[in-house]
Enzyme design. Structure first.
Site, PDB file in Angstrom:
ATOM      1  N   ARG A 104      -3.369  -0.676   5.355  1.00  7.99           N
ATOM      2  CA  ARG A 104      -3.940  -1.752   4.540  1.00  7.99           C
ATOM      3  C   ARG A 104      -3.012  -2.950   4.341  1.00  7.99           C
ATOM      4  O   ARG A 104      -3.431  -4.095   4.545  1.00  7.99           O
ATOM      5  CB  ARG A 104      -4.365  -1.192   3.168  1.00  7.99           C
ATOM      6  CG  ARG A 104      -5.534  -0.220   3.277  1.00  7.99           C
ATOM      7  CD  ARG A 104      -5.703   0.578   2.000  1.00  7.99           C
ATOM      8  NE  ARG A 104      -4.573   1.486   1.793  1.00  7.99           N
ATOM      9  CZ  ARG A 104      -4.376   2.234   0.727  1.00  7.99           C
ATOM     10  NH1 ARG A 104      -5.228   2.141  -0.293  1.00  7.99           N
ATOM     11  NH2 ARG A 104      -3.342   3.049   0.636  1.00  7.99           N
ATOM     12  N   ASP A 154      -8.380   3.805   0.940  1.00 11.22           N
ATOM     13  CA  ASP A 154      -7.402   4.300   1.922  1.00 11.22           C
ATOM     14  C   ASP A 154      -8.158   4.856   3.127  1.00 11.22           C
ATOM     15  O   ASP A 154      -8.895   5.830   3.000  1.00 11.22           O
ATOM     16  CB  ASP A 154      -6.576   5.400   1.247  1.00 11.22           C
ATOM     17  CG  ASP A 154      -5.525   5.986   2.166  1.00 11.22           C
ATOM     18  OD1 ASP A 154      -5.553   5.711   3.388  1.00 11.22           O
ATOM     19  OD2 ASP A 154      -4.684   6.747   1.670  1.00 11.22           O
ATOM     20  N   CYS A 193       0.865  -1.190   0.000  1.00 14.41           N
ATOM     21  CA  CYS A 193       0.000   0.000   0.000  1.00 14.41           C
ATOM     22  C   CYS A 193       0.895   1.232   0.000  1.00 14.41           C
ATOM     23  O   CYS A 193       2.075   1.143  -0.375  1.00 14.41           O
ATOM     24  CB  CYS A 193      -0.967  -0.026   1.180  1.00 14.41           C
ATOM     25  SG  CYS A 193      -0.185  -0.003   2.807  1.00 14.41           S
TER      26      CYS A 193
HETATM   27  P1  4NP Z   1      -1.828   2.785   4.086  1.00 14.36           P
HETATM   28  O1  4NP Z   1      -2.527   4.106   4.672  1.00 14.36           O
HETATM   29  O2  4NP Z   1      -1.267   3.151   2.719  1.00 14.36           O
HETATM   30  O3  4NP Z   1      -2.951   1.829   3.988  1.00 14.36           O
HETATM   31  O4  4NP Z   1      -0.742   2.386   5.071  1.00 14.36           O
HETATM   32  C1  4NP Z   1      -1.917   5.361   4.702  1.00 14.36           C
HETATM   33  C2  4NP Z   1      -0.987   5.641   5.675  1.00 14.36           C
HETATM   34  C3  4NP Z   1      -0.412   6.891   5.733  1.00 14.36           C
HETATM   35  C4  4NP Z   1      -0.758   7.845   4.786  1.00 14.36           C
HETATM   36  C5  4NP Z   1      -1.684   7.537   3.793  1.00 14.36           C
HETATM   37  C6  4NP Z   1      -2.245   6.287   3.751  1.00 14.36           C
HETATM   38  N1  4NP Z   1      -0.183   9.130   4.857  1.00 14.36           N
HETATM   39  O5  4NP Z   1      -0.566   9.980   4.019  1.00 14.36           O
HETATM   40  O6  4NP Z   1       0.671   9.389   5.717  1.00 14.36           O
END
Ligand code: 4NP
Length: 158
Positions: A15, A126, A9
């Protein structure tokens, strides 16, 4: 030799660690731990070294899963090491393929939602900037995706 899955991800704190830990849970249930190996990574460097997001872990715990792991960034060596690389959304998919400069590994990269049996989602949304419901939904969706994925691996790859 085990069959190796990498979940990817953006941040590797919501995720993809959920997918990795849910998959490990299903793998243990089916006594396939020797034959299937899982890891996860992020396309960004934002959260390198961080534990999974606590809101994500709260959602996972409700389904009996404890999220363990520490965020790392996807690296080009992962194309060699893993048999199948599962992207959570289209931008993860594009970001991964962008690193495959010679186009050698395109077949290894797939959208995880293509393995879902009971959801029409094309991407795992997300949840980072939303409420707890979004985290709970991600866990439900990933259970479906991972179950279908493990059926596929057990049938076609082991
Ligand atoms: P992930 O979620 O990609 O599912 O781990 C996110 C975690 C952090 C961020 C965006 C999505 N961020 O913008 O910091």
């Amino acid at each position: 030799m085990s069959y190796k899955l990498l979940f990817v991800c953006l941040g590797n704190i919501c995720r993809s660690p959920s997918a990795e830990n849910i998959m490990n849970h299903l793998i243990k249930e089916r006594a396939l731990d020797v034959q299937v190996f899982c890891d996860s990574a992020g396309t960004s460097a934002y959260h390198i070294g961080s534990a999974p997001d606590r809101r994500m872990n709260a959602a996972a715990q409700k389904q009996g899963i404890e999220l363990v792991g520490k965020a790392r960034k996807f690296r080009t060596l992962d194309f060699e090491k893993f048999d199948l690389i599962l992207a959570m959304d289209r931008s993860n998919y594009q970001d991964i393929l962008y690193l495959d400069r010679e186009g050698k590994y395109q077949d290894k990269v797939q959208m995880i939602c293509s393995f879902a049996a009971n959801h029409d989602d094309k991407e795992v949304p997300d949840p980072y900037y939303g409420g707890q419901d979004g985290f709970n939904y991600v866990i439900d969706l990933l259970f479906d995706c991972c179950s279908g994925l493990l059926d596929y691996v057990a049938k076609e790859k082991l």
